[in-house]
Every structure is written in C-alpha cells, then in structure tokens.
Design a protein around this motif. Structure first.
Motif, PDB file in Angstrom:
ATOM      1  N   ILE A 355      -9.279  61.115 -17.022  1.00  0.00           N
ATOM      2  CA  ILE A 355      -9.423  59.653 -16.929  1.00  0.00           C
ATOM      3  C   ILE A 355      -8.752  58.976 -18.114  1.00  0.00           C
ATOM      4  N   VAL A 356      -9.033  59.486 -19.321  1.00  0.00           N
ATOM      5  CA  VAL A 356      -8.437  58.842 -20.508  1.00  0.00           C
ATOM      6  C   VAL A 356      -6.932  59.078 -20.537  1.00  0.00           C
ATOM      7  N   ARG A 357      -6.478  60.213 -20.022  1.00  0.00           N
ATOM      8  CA  ARG A 357      -5.037  60.446 -19.959  1.00  0.00           C
ATOM      9  C   ARG A 357      -4.383  59.467 -18.991  1.00  0.00           C
ATOM     10  N   LEU A 358      -5.096  59.106 -17.929  1.00  0.00           N
ATOM     11  CA  LEU A 358      -4.602  58.091 -17.004  1.00  0.00           C
ATOM     12  C   LEU A 358      -4.423  56.758 -17.719  1.00  0.00           C
ATOM     13  N   VAL A 359      -5.409  56.378 -18.555  1.00  0.00           N
ATOM     14  CA  VAL A 359      -5.304  55.129 -19.320  1.00  0.00           C
ATOM     15  C   VAL A 359      -4.102  55.186 -20.246  1.00  0.00           C
ATOM     16  N   SER A 360      -3.979  56.282 -21.000  1.00  0.00           N
ATOM     17  CA  SER A 360      -2.886  56.417 -21.953  1.00  0.00           C
ATOM     18  C   SER A 360      -1.535  56.402 -21.258  1.00  0.00           C
ATOM     19  N   ASP A 361      -1.405  57.153 -20.164  1.00  0.00           N
ATOM     20  CA  ASP A 361      -0.119  57.215 -19.462  1.00  0.00           C
ATOM     21  C   ASP A 361       0.223  55.880 -18.816  1.00  0.00           C
ATOM     22  N   THR A 362      -0.816  55.160 -18.337  1.00  0.00           N
ATOM     23  CA  THR A 362      -0.557  53.850 -17.733  1.00  0.00           C
ATOM     24  C   THR A 362       0.005  52.878 -18.757  1.00  0.00           C
ATOM     25  N   VAL A 363      -0.607  52.847 -19.962  1.00  0.00           N
ATOM     26  CA  VAL A 363      -0.107  51.947 -21.015  1.00  0.00           C
ATOM     27  C   VAL A 363       1.292  52.369 -21.452  1.00  0.00           C
ATOM     28  N   ARG A 364       1.518  53.678 -21.558  1.00  0.00           N
ATOM     29  CA  ARG A 364       2.854  54.147 -21.921  1.00  0.00           C
ATOM     30  C   ARG A 364       3.893  53.751 -20.870  1.00  0.00           C
ATOM     31  N   GLY A 365       3.465  53.713 -19.611  1.00  0.00           N
ATOM     32  CA  GLY A 365       4.397  53.367 -18.549  1.00  0.00           C
ATOM     33  C   GLY A 365       4.755  51.889 -18.499  1.00  0.00           C
ATOM     34  N   TRP A 366       3.944  51.036 -19.095  1.00  0.00           N
ATOM     35  CA  TRP A 366       4.270  49.611 -19.137  1.00  0.00           C
ATOM     36  C   TRP A 366       5.423  49.371 -20.097  1.00  0.00           C
ATOM     37  N   ASP A 367       6.256  48.393 -19.779  1.00  0.00           N
ATOM     38  CA  ASP A 367       7.270  47.996 -20.758  1.00  0.00           C
ATOM     39  C   ASP A 367       6.626  47.073 -21.786  1.00  0.00           C
ATOM     40  N   ALA A 368       7.320  46.893 -22.908  1.00  0.00           N
ATOM     41  CA  ALA A 368       6.752  46.132 -24.020  1.00  0.00           C
ATOM     42  C   ALA A 368       6.394  44.709 -23.604  1.00  0.00           C
ATOM     43  N   ARG A 369       7.209  44.112 -22.742  1.00  0.00           N
ATOM     44  CA  ARG A 369       6.945  42.728 -22.333  1.00  0.00           C
ATOM     45  C   ARG A 369       5.653  42.637 -21.517  1.00  0.00           C
ATOM     46  N   THR A 370       5.406  43.630 -20.640  1.00  0.00           N
ATOM     47  CA  THR A 370       4.190  43.627 -19.831  1.00  0.00           C
ATOM     48  C   THR A 370       2.951  43.740 -20.718  1.00  0.00           C
ATOM     49  N   VAL A 371       2.991  44.665 -21.684  1.00  0.00           N
ATOM     50  CA  VAL A 371       1.860  44.825 -22.596  1.00  0.00           C
ATOM     51  C   VAL A 371       1.616  43.536 -23.364  1.00  0.00           C
ATOM     52  N   THR A 372       2.698  42.948 -23.887  1.00  0.00           N
ATOM     53  CA  THR A 372       2.564  41.726 -24.674  1.00  0.00           C
ATOM     54  C   THR A 372       1.971  40.599 -23.840  1.00  0.00           C
ATOM     55  N   THR A 373       2.481  40.435 -22.614  1.00  0.00           N
ATOM     56  CA  THR A 373       2.010  39.347 -21.753  1.00  0.00           C
ATOM     57  C   THR A 373       0.538  39.515 -21.401  1.00  0.00           C
ATOM     58  N   ARG A 374       0.129  40.751 -21.052  1.00  0.00           N
ATOM     59  CA  ARG A 374      -1.259  40.972 -20.633  1.00  0.00           C
ATOM     60  C   ARG A 374      -2.237  40.791 -21.789  1.00  0.00           C
ATOM     61  N   LEU A 375      -1.885  41.304 -22.946  1.00  0.00           N
ATOM     62  CA  LEU A 375      -2.783  41.124 -24.100  1.00  0.00           C
ATOM     63  C   LEU A 375      -2.818  39.673 -24.552  1.00  0.00           C
ATOM     64  N   GLU A 376      -1.685  39.014 -24.507  1.00  0.00           N
ATOM     65  CA  GLU A 376      -1.661  37.617 -24.940  1.00  0.00           C
ATOM     66  C   GLU A 376      -2.451  36.737 -23.979  1.00  0.00           C
ATOM     67  N   ASN A 377      -2.368  37.052 -22.664  1.00  0.00           N
ATOM     68  CA  ASN A 377      -3.167  36.287 -21.702  1.00  0.00           C
ATOM     69  C   ASN A 377      -4.654  36.540 -21.889  1.00  0.00           C
ATOM     70  N   ALA A 378      -5.002  37.756 -22.346  1.00  0.00           N
ATOM     71  CA  ALA A 378      -6.413  38.105 -22.507  1.00  0.00           C
ATOM     72  C   ALA A 378      -7.022  37.436 -23.736  1.00  0.00           C
ATOM     73  N   VAL A 379      -6.288  37.406 -24.853  1.00  0.00           N
ATOM     74  CA  VAL A 379      -6.882  36.916 -26.113  1.00  0.00           C
ATOM     75  C   VAL A 379      -6.125  35.730 -26.691  1.00  0.00           C
ATOM     76  N   GLY A 380      -5.083  35.247 -25.986  1.00  0.00           N
ATOM     77  CA  GLY A 380      -4.245  34.194 -26.563  1.00  0.00           C
ATOM     78  C   GLY A 380      -4.987  32.902 -26.856  1.00  0.00           C
ATOM     79  N   ARG A 381      -5.953  32.537 -26.021  1.00  0.00           N
ATOM     80  CA  ARG A 381      -6.684  31.289 -26.244  1.00  0.00           C
ATOM     81  C   ARG A 381      -7.412  31.310 -27.577  1.00  0.00           C
ATOM     82  N   ASP A 382      -8.082  32.428 -27.864  1.00  0.00           N
ATOM     83  CA  ASP A 382      -8.788  32.539 -29.139  1.00  0.00           C
ATOM     84  C   ASP A 382      -7.820  32.572 -30.312  1.00  0.00           C
TER      85      ASP A 382
END
Length: 408
Positions: A355-382
């Motif tokens: 399960i944790v390897r699935l999480v790690s591999d999923t994040v590794r599979g995202w491109d940098a822009r996808t990671v940035t956009t998702r995290l910024e949408n999650a915490v950007g307001r704060d």
C-alpha cells in the motif's frame, strides 16, 4: 486569497508613497510611512517564502526555491513511510480495531434493513443498492454456458471425491439411535397395507389356480383365500400398532445391520460407489444439475434486481433475526470482532508495504507541475493568510521601531 494578499501589498506600497510625499506636513504621517514601509518588507518576504515552496520567484533560479517540485520523490517516500509507521503497522491496527464493535454495527444495520426494520424501505441505502447492482451485473456478464459447465463439473467432481456408503451408514446409524427411522417403518407398513388391499384379487386368483378340483367344487379355495388375506391384514395391523412386534424388530435389526455393512463391508461399499458413478454419468442426472444451476441463477438475478422484495420476505426476517442475535449474543459478537481484527492486522502485515509503495510510486509518477498544483490547491489558501499576516505584522513592527526611535 492570492489577489487579496497581493492587493494588500500594493495598497501598502501606495500608502508608503503618499506618506513619504506628505511626511513633512505633520510628524504623525511618519508613523504611517513607517507602518507601510515595514508592511511592504514583511509582505514581500512572505511572498518570497510562499512562492519559493512551489516555484522559482519571478522565474529566477534562486538556490533553495521551488522546494516541492525538486523534492517530490522524497516527499512521496516520506509520506509513504509516515503512513507505514503510523497507520499500517500491525500494532497500530490492532490497537485501533480493539475498540471497534463491528459485529454490533453490522447487527444494528441488519435489524434496520431487514423486514420490518426502520430502514426496511431503503434496504440498506446506497450500500445495499450498489451491492445488488454489482451482483446482477456480474451474473449477467459471466459466460452462462461456461459457468454452468463449471458448476456441473464442480458438483460432479465433489460427488466423485466423496465416498457415499460410509456417510449413508453413519446417517442411518444416527437416525436409528434417535428413533428417526420409526416414521420410515410406519410408512413402509402403511404402504404394505394399501398394496395388500388393492391386490386381494391376485391372492384369490393364486389360491384358486393352485387348489384342486375338489377344493374349488366345495368352495374351500375361497375360504382359504379369505383366511390368508385376513391373516395378512391382521399381521400388518399388529406391526402398525405394536412397536415391539417381532417382525418389526427384525426389520430394525436389518436396518442396523445394513448401516453397519455400509461402513464396514468393502463389497457393499464398492457396489454403492459403482451405482453412484452410474448416476453421475447418467444424462438425466447431468440435466438435473444443469437445471438446478439455471434455477439458482435465475433466483439470484431476481433477488439482485429486486432486493426490496427479497428483503421483505423470509430472507429479510432471517437477516433481521441474525442482526438481533449479533446484538445480544456477546460470544458470537466477540468471535466476529476477533476475526475482523485478526483479518485487518493480517492485511496490514501482509499488504502494508504494498500500500505504501503504491503511494510512493503514485507520487513519483506525477510530474512536478501536478504535484505543485495539487499541494498548492490543498494548502494555498492558508499560505496566502501567511502573506497577509506578514504584511500586517511587519507594519506593526515598523511602527513600533519608529515610535522607539522618535520618542527616545
């Protein structure tokens, strides 16, 4: 929120420009200039800090900026390790499951969803409706000819692998020990009585055919036939009403001996197995098994398509009763809870790494822009609130420093 934080920074710049131009007119304007000046510094510093998390400020490759895109793989590994160490260890799962009463929750749900329950109309809501649709879709999607052949083959294989004679012998032994064979004997006696009554003419014909001419001339053949028939009726009646009748006892002894022979005599067991093999190869039996599967499949489809009708009947009553049992039978509930706990702990131990390897591999599979956009949408307001707070706190610090320099 980004527009609000940027607008506040622009407003501080405008106030600073105006206060600097008008500062010579009154000393109090100096406090306004000091507030706006320090607020700009605080707002710009926090804008840089917030922006540096997700990208290069103004597109400049300043060291130690665009932190999240550069470290996305490490973030995925760290998140996976955090999940593994804090959520998916056997010890943590066991501790969390210890306080859960899954059997009680299932019992309450079954009581509400069963016939007569308060949620009987909903029949379990989305869960029950979704499960019914899924079951119906699966049954309809499967190749019925192949599946029917698999069922028929499984039944035949199972029957071929089971030696029936000892099972029949033990079943007959158990029936005799608990007097469950008595109705069978009574039925055989009643059947004999009916056969005798309907076939009296055959006995009369047999006596008449074997009697001599003198007996037929004197009518003794008819008298003899009546005596034989009457004696047989009397014998059958005595067997029916006397449980200790010698012939009945002999029949019971024969059943006991037959039960014992089924378990112990190899030749009888071989004959039973040969009969079983012939039955299994018989086309009528195979057609019966196939028809049994088709009937079962049709019943399952009807139940899946109309769960409310099924749950409103005996099945709903049985499930509601089972739910009530789960509510009140603590031993059964504890057994189910213990099984669920062991299953969850075993799943965490066996599949936690996957399960944790699935999480790690999923994040590794995202491109940098996808990671940035998702995290910024999650915490950007704060994070924009950080810019606003930095602007206001900076202004207050600036006013305080200006006051200290001016007054002292």
């Amino acid at each position: 929120m980004r527009w609000i934080a940027t607008g506040l920074l622009v407003a501080m710049a405008g106030i600073f420009a105006a206060a600097r131009a008008l500062e010579h007119r009154h000393p109090a304007i100096g406090f306004v200039r000091a507030f706006a000046e320090a607020a700009m510094v605080g707002g710009l510093a926090d804008w840089f800090a917030v922006t540096a998390l997700f990208r290069h400020p103004l597109g400049l490759p300043i060291p130690h900026t665009a932190i999240i895109p550069r470290n996305k793989d490490r973030i995925g590994d760290t998140l996976a390790s955090f999940l593994r160490e804090n959520f998916l260890t056997a010890r943590v799962v066991a501790r969390r499951m210890r306080g859960l009463d899954l059997a009680g929750a299932a019992g309450r749900w079954l009581m509400r969803s069963g016939a007569g329950g308060e949620d009987a109309g909903a029949r379990g809501g989305r869960l029950g409706a979704g499960a019914s649709r899924l079951a119906a879709d699966l049954l309809e999607a499967l190749d019925q000819e192949r599946l029917g052949g698999m069922v028929k083959g499984a039944v035949a294989t199972r029957l071929h692998g089971v030696e029936i004679a000892p099972l029949l012998g033990r079943a007959l032994d158990a029936a005799i020990a608990s007097d469950r064979h008595v109705p069978m004997l009574d039925g055989m006696i009643r059947w004999t009585s009916r056969m005798l009554l309907h076939n009296e003419h055959l006995i009369r014909d047999m006596v008449h055919a074997r009697a001599g001419g003198l007996m037929r001339w004197t009518g003794l053949d008819e008298t003899l036939a009546n005596k034989i028939i009457g004696g047989l009726h009397k014998l059958v009646d005595e067997m029916a009403y006397d449980p200790d009748h010698p012939i009945r006892r002999k029949a019971e002894e024969g059943l006991e001996r037959f039960a014992r022979d089924l378990q112990e005599k190899p030749e009888l067991r071989e004959r039973v197995e040969a009969f079983k093999a012939e039955m299994l190869e018989n086309q009528a039996f195979q057609d019966w098994v196939e028809g049994l599967w088709e009937t079962s499949r049709a019943a399952l489809l009807r139940a899946a398509r109309d769960p409310e009708r099924v749950m409103a009947g005996r099945l709903g009553d049985a499930l509601a009763q089972f739910g009530e049992t789960l509510q009140h039978d603590r031993r059964l509930a504890d057994t189910i809870n213990r099984f669920a706990r062991r299953t969850a702990v075993g799943a965490a131990a066996d599949y936690g790494d996957g399960i944790v390897r699935l999480v790690s591999d999923t994040v590794r599979g995202w491109d940098a822009r996808t990671v940035t956009t998702r995290l910024e949408n999650a915490v950007g307001r704060d994070l924009q609130y950080i810019r606003i707070n930095g602007t206001l706190v900076g202004g207050l610090v600036g006013v305080t420093i200006h006051a200290v320099v001016t007054l002292f």
